[in-house]
Write an enzyme that holds these catalytic residues in place. Structure first.
Site: not given
Length: 1338
Positions: A270-271, A1088, A1090, A1270
């Site tokens: 937390s700190v 792309g 390729v 993709e």
């Protein structure tokens, strides 16, 4: 007080002694920079990604037990490690000694792609196995809940985990007594005869066995120290900070008395983040060590007392134990706490964070405090003045001075009372992601009936996430006491609570109406839970729940994962040594898993190296009035501050049509724009100095953030793009119906695990410069650096070994950062390193383009779309970058799988005051495709047909023509669609979903199937050229290098497979060192889909050239070895080195005419996803996904399937949970894994089935393969439309029949608010314009 100021701990079995420790040093930089253990990675710096996971082991002399736990090294101050043993990924195994079974299995199960997250994954699994050598699958997925991976989609990592489970291959959820792997039951038909499919991508029987006796032992010296040596308080100090580690309670109180403002730190979860991200500074820190009183566990007659120093993981184990031993009526509060402890953060944070720290921090979205508050818990405090007990109530939680700890007090323990008979406690939470995500709203609720026959005696309700502190609805509860537990009471309760827990329209965190709805939805759930129990206890007195309500209480689908994979076995004609088509492991897989794989920032420090950090604009559109560098320059270690003035005439570079400025000159155009760069001796000094640069701005008008504002101000980049086919206007005249609609789609952050990193080294002579950089585009880096330094390109060499994920985000912005870094290196003649922090990276680099799609469709009543008029608007940001190309690709691919006989589509890139958006996996298609599919959904709804029917009727028939007049054969598209229908048992499951929805009012399932046609090509031949260089050495070994970048997609592995096939030699004979502009010049960007295709053809060309030269030698000595042949060739003066070259595919597009042949081939596929949603909270679970892909002849099915799955999960994130938030001033709120949620292991489909179509046609690609990097992203929208289907079912049942338009991403907020019901009607709504919202939809 006896003090020691020497720090002693062990790392990987070796003793470390530090004399002068700086208390601000964290374990991660210490391991990486001081000990040179670079396997542990920096991913986010805030404990949110798990890349820096290590194992911490401590010995407890009282119990004689050693506790091993995982921890985030980025949050551990080394001062807290006294007497512990730290194990990093290097310590459990390496290729030099032996690798550990965890390392072997994650590599051989293909669980690594870019490999950057792998060491963290390995350490999380390893630590679990140290504690549980035969874990359950639940324990394993739980252990990995705090580890993120952006590449794999998690399925292969789960597969690796399963090999350690007792029941390895099975999903463990035997529905109807049958495992889902028993495919006949599931109706997964085999492919046609003669094409054998193989289920496993790895041979489990060959794995090393796990042998717990072979692990590193806990150092005996630390045991003896803990048992024999007197404990001594330790004090460490630097100029800025003092660190005290008291070892007795008395000393702790002394320190707290002396330094009342100092925080008491246990796990630093937390700190730590406050100091790192919020600029909070504490000159003194007190960190108690092994003080027994802080880890007590006492069972008293009325409850449980837990020490404040216990970690949340220990609390979870203690409560789990108590719950099993005690009767249910006593453990209501403990059950509620356990429920939230299961999903709170990740395993690492739960093992570090302490119960006391969690309570005292009082985070507004704390998951435990609301439950502890309603459970009447009390806190035992102690100071030098004595003991005191205070209630953990609303006053304490809102830090009222009279109900809080006094500065010199500490929290020793917490009393959690038992629940009573007829007392019920429940906990609820909803977050953006099911696990390891802060709650949007959470709640604890308790009711006590006493003996009063369903009359409320006590009621207590608290909420987190709806204000600056945890809020208790005290007044509402008070008013309900004495009421009967019935619907009327519920109705009153909802109205009272909404009034009391009010939330302003501009509340931080936004989602205001969603939060208001959750407040009462949780209340309703509690009402139902209690009613159901009362009914079971006394069926006569309490009416049974309406059947429709029962579903509100059931959890979403179970979490046991199972998957099947189908791919082609290679035919009998193939040579047994030929690796093409085999699931060969990633070349670096084992090195990823052992931490030996070197990334850019793992390179050792260069002598006199400097660090560069950027100062960025804090305004979105402003004039720079002045920059004051004096304070920054006067700080220790600061060497220089580079501004636009230094760069003067080289402060920009033109790659496309528009020059991009590096550093802002007199105006800034977005928050996060680079203004200047600070150069210092160390990272810490550079970061401190950057904060001292003073910039004065004067805001400018207009401020344009959203697409709608850009349209209003006519703010576009030139030119507009347009594609027309057929005659749209005429077609609109003959159709049966016309509809118009629009859909907005948010952006996406790349979130590659390795942030932007580089090291620029001046060589010292001839102005030569070496640039080591994590990039997809070395040629561009070379060009931009050469231009900035006014050097010819032959003096600048760019080297890339591997990239820790990129997805399109490591090309153009990387170049700008590299140019400034190289300028600094050149100016000072010293090496300069620049590594962005996660928050800087997210702020500066931009991501996927947000889109607005408008459509007008003309269609017949049978669903045939005859006319389509579309407009695409993308939010490009403040500079052009690749935005025009993205718009073009979006237009060319927008038809997806459909033939629209008359089509007009126009696209504009909007210029806005946001960081420039750039390339991202899929490049415009995930947006354009979603707009088209949305239109299809609406047409289907209007025609009263199923979306699948409308998809089918509009699909391309076999031989056809695209809108840009390229011929297409869609035979495999139709085959993928049919195959997916079959393997997913679509029609059976559609009926099952409808049955489920008819029976469940508050839970709904949805099923959707989406086809895919992804064209692959780059739009010009020049962009597709590639080159390679192959050397054969005299010992017969081969070195290959090519222009492609290894970023996780396995291109190097595939290239070695190509050499192995072409030269007929084993893979072990071939080596690949990396990519460099020194060996292969002028290489195109790697992207792309390729990269393997083009470079593989170049490698093949080089190999064939060599074979041609060597043919006479080989034919004379056919039984010889490569060593013999190479020696003979050398003796005969025949060259053993060849350059391979591929010119690129024919590719062109004429935008004037709107026609051309831009693409070489099409990847076809289909995905079917089934989800279940919770209509009350907006939660969703992906139950099952089936994907069928046409991949041609796969070069490496393991890598290809990994690409499909990884892309799918990334797409699923894009369309569902990944949400970027910007303030109305253009400031990005989501700057790290805490605020921005990418899919985690809990988000993978419970069942995940992938089938590759058998290869059908031969093409002129590399061995007839297809690039798959993709295409799979778009298939993630099958989840989007499955949720859409579920939401539609909910709305129909509630009598809402109008058209439903849902924007992306479909977050829990959008799902919940679309499932309108009495609760969404009950909440107060804000008038538009009545308040300034926290965020704007860009």
């Amino acid at each position: 007080m006896d003090r020691a100021s020497e720090l002693l701990f062990y790392v990987n079995g070796r003793k470390v002694i530090e004399k002068n420790v700086d208390p601000e040093t964290m374990l991660l930089p210490y391991l990486r920079k001081k000990l040179r253990l670079t396997g542990t990675k920096y991913g986010c710096g805030g404990g949110g990604c798990g890349a820096c996971t290590v194992m911490i082991s401590r010995y407890n002399p009282i119990t004689n037990r050693i506790r091993h736990h995982p921890a985030n090294a980025c949050l551990i101050p080394i001062c807290s490690l006294y007497g512990t043993a730290v194990t990093t990924v290097e310590g459990i195994g390496s290729t030099h000694t032996r690798i550990h079974p965890v390392q072997e299995r994650i590599a051989k199960c293909h669980g690594t792609q870019c490999g950057f997250c792998t060491p963290g994954m390995v350490m999380s699994i390893y630590t679990l196995l140290r504690n549980h050598p035969e874990p359950t699958l639940d324990q394993l997925t739980d252990a990995l809940g705090g580890n993120l991976c952006r590449c794999t989609g998690y399925r292969p990592i789960i597969d690796a985990c399963k090999t350690f489970c007792e029941t390895s291959g099975c999903c463990q959820s035997k529905e109807n007594g049958v495992c889902c792997l028993d495919q006949r039951i599931n109706g997964l038909p085999e492919f046609e005869e003669g094409s054998k499919t193989s289920p496993k991508l790895f041979a489990e029987e060959e794995f090393l066995p796990l042998d717990p006796t072979q692990e590193l032992i806990f150092p005996p010296e630390l045991m003896i120290m803990a048992e024999k040596q007197p404990q001594r308080t330790r004090v460490f100090g630097s100029e800025r900070m003092m660190w005290f580690s008291p070892v007795t309670l008395k000393e702790l109180l002394e320190f707290k008395f002396k330094y009342p403002q100092a925080p008491v730190i246990m796990g630093n979860t937390s700190v730590g983040p406050q100091m790192k991200f919020k600029g909070v500074f504490h000159p003194v820190i007190i960190s108690p060590d092994r003080i027994e009183e802080l880890s007590v566990v006492n069972h008293t007659h009325n409850g449980l007392t837990l020490g404040a120093g216990l970690s949340l993981a220990q609390v979870k184990d203690i409560l789990a134990d108590v719950v099993q031993k005690l009767p249910g009526e006593k453990t209501q509060t403990y059950h509620a706490l356990l429920k939230h402890l299961g999903t709170l953060a990740g395993s690492q944070i739960r093992n570090m964070a302490s119960l006391g720290g969690h309570i005292i921090s009082r985070h507004p979205d704390s998951d435990l405090n609301p439950i502890l508050a309603v459970g009447n818990c009390t806190l035992n405090l102690l100071s030098k003045e004595g003991k005191r007990q205070i209630p953990l109530n609303e006053q304490f939680l809102s830090k009222c001075p009279n109900a809080d700890l006094k500065p010199q007090e500490i929290l020793v323990s917490v009393n959690i009372p038992y629940s009573r008979k007829l007392e019920f406690v429940s906990a609820f939470r909803q977050a953006q992601r099911q696990e390891n995500a802060l709650a949007i709203v959470n709640s604890g609720m308790r009711v006590f009936f006493g003996e009063g026959h369903g009359i409320i005696r006590e009621l207590s309700i608290s909420y987190g996430g709806v204000g600056p502190a945890t809020i208790c609805a005290k007044n509402s509860c008070q008013k309900l006491i004495g009421r009967h537990w019935n619907e009327e009471m519920l109705d009153t309760a909802c109205r009272l609570v909404l009034e009391e827990v009010s939330l302003s329209g501009s509340a931080p965190g936004g989602r205001v109406e969603f939060k208001r709805t959750l407040i009462i939805s949780f209340l309703f759930k509690f009402y139902l839970e209690v009613s159901q129990i009362l009914k079971k206890m006394d069926p006569i007195r309490y009416p049974s729940l309406a059947d429709k309500h029962e579903s509100a209480l059931e959890d979403l689908h179970s979490k046991h994962h199972c998957s099947t994979l189908k791919y082609q076995h290679m035919g009998p004609k193939q040579h047994p040594e030929d690796p093409i088509g085999h699931p060969i492991m990633h070349l670096s897989g084992v090195k990823h898993a052992t931490g030996e794989a070197i990334y850019c920032d793992d390179m050792p420090l260069v002598d006199q190296e400097l660090f560069l950090t950027f100062v960025t604009s804090s305004r979105a559109h402003a004039k720079i009035v002045s920059i004051d560098l004096s304070e920054a320059l006067s700080m220790p270690g600061v060497v220089d501050v580079i501004t636009a003035e230094h760069l003067s005439d080289v402060n920009s570079f033109c790659f496309f049509t528009e020059a991009e400025e590096f550093l802002a000159t007199d105006k800034v155009f977005c928050v996060g724009q680079l203004v200047c760069a600070v150069l210092a001796d160390s990272e810490v000094q550079a970061k401190r100095a950057a904060k001292q640069v003073k910039i004065v701005y004067q805001d400018l008008e207009p401020l344009i953030l959203t697409i709608k504002e850009a349209i209003q101000h006519n703010s576009f980049f030139e030119p507009e793009r347009k594609l027309e086919y057929g005659n749209v206007d005429e077609a609109f005249k003959v159709v049966d119906q016309i509809l118009e609609g629009e859909i907005h789609m948010g952006g996406q952050e790349h979130f590659y695990m390795e942030t932007q990193s580089m090291l620029v080294v001046p060589k010292g002579e001839d102005q030569e410069m070496d640039v080591y950089v994590s990039t997809q585009f070395p040629k561009y880096i070379q060009d931009i650096v050469a231009s900035t330094l006014k050097l010819p390109a032959n003096k600048v060499m760019c080297h890339v070994k591997r990239v820790g994920g990129a997805f399109g985000g490591k090309a153009f912005k990387t170049g700008v950062i590299a140019a400034v870094t190289a300028f600094a290196a050149n100016k000072h003649g010293r090496a300069v390193r620049c590594v962005l922090e996660r928050g800087e990276d997210m702020l500066i680099t931009g991501g996927r383009h947000p889109y607005l799609g408008k459509y007008k469709a003309g269609f017949m009543n049978d669903g045939r779309i005859l006319a389509l008029d579309m407009e695409h608007y993308s939010n490009a940001g403040n500079s052009l970058d690749e935005s025009l190309l993205v718009i073009e690709m979006g237009l060319l691919k927008m038809d997806n799988a459909y033939k629209f006989p008359n089509l007009r589509c126009r696209g504009w890139a909007c210029r806005t005051n946001l960081p420039s958006n750039t390339a991202f996996r899929g490049f415009g298609f995930p947006q354009a495709g979603l707009i088209t599919e949305s239109c299809i959904m609406e047409v289907a709804a209007k025609c009263g047909l199923s979306p699948e029917k409308v998809r089918m009727i509009n699909m391309y028939k076999e031989i056809d023509q695209t809108p840009y007049k390229q011929e297409i054969n869609a035979k495999n598209l139709i085959q993928c669609w049919r195959e997916c229908m079959a393997v997913s048992s679509y029609s059976l499951r559609k009926a099952a979903v409808e049955k489920f929805n008819a029976e469940n009012y508050w839970k709904k399932k949805g099923l959707a199937m989406v086809p895919l046609k992804y064209p692959v090509g780059l739009g010009s031949r020049a962009a597709g050229q590639a080159a390679a260089l192959v050397h054969i050495y005299l010992d017969g070994s081969v070195l290959v290098t090519h222009g492609g970048i290894e970023m996780g997609q396995g291109v190097h592995t595939k290239m070695i497979q190509v050499v192995s096939r072409e030269l007929g030699m084993p893979i072990s004979n071939v080596h690949l060192r990396g990519t460099s502009t020194e060996t292969v010049p002028n290489a195109n960007v790697s992207g792309g889909s390729v990269v393997a295709d083009l470079n593989g053809l170049a490698v093949k060309d080089a190999c064939q050239t060599l074979l041609k030269r060597l043919e006479p030698i080989i034919s004379k000595n056919p039984k010889g070895t490569w060593k013999d042949w190479a020696q003979t060739a050398f003796d005969e003066s025949i060259s053993l080195s060849a350059v391979g070259y591929f010119r690129g595919y024919e590719s062109d597009i004429n935008w004037e005419k709107g026609e051309g042949h831009p693409f070489e081939y099409f990847v076809y596929g289909a995905a079917c996803s089934e989800v279940e949603i919770d209509c009350l909270t907006g939660d969703h679970k992906n139950i099952r996904t089936d994907i069928v892909m046409d991949v041609g002849c796969s070069i490496n099915p393991a890598i290809d399937i990994g690409q499909i799955e990884g892309a799918f999960i990334q797409g699923m994130g894009l369309y569902t949970i990944e949400e970027l938030n910007y303030s109305p001033q253009g400031v990005l709120h989501t700057r790290g894994p805490d605020q921005y949620k990418i899919p985690a292991i809990c988000d993978t489909p419970t069942e995940f089935h992938i089938s590759l179509l058998p290869p059908s046609e031969n093409s002129n690609t590399l061995y007839s393969s297809k690039g798959l990097g993709e295409s799979g992203v778009f298939l993630g929208c099958s989840v989007f439309f499955a949720i859409h289907d579920a939401v539609s079912a909910a709305r129909r049942e509630r009598g809402l029949h109008g058209p439903l338009s849902l924007n992306s991403p479909l977050t829990p907020e959008k799902i919940r608010m679309a499932c309108e019901d009495k609760f969404t009607k009950m909440i107060p709504r804000d008038e538009p314009g009545s308040c300034v919202p926290w965020n704007v939809p860009i």
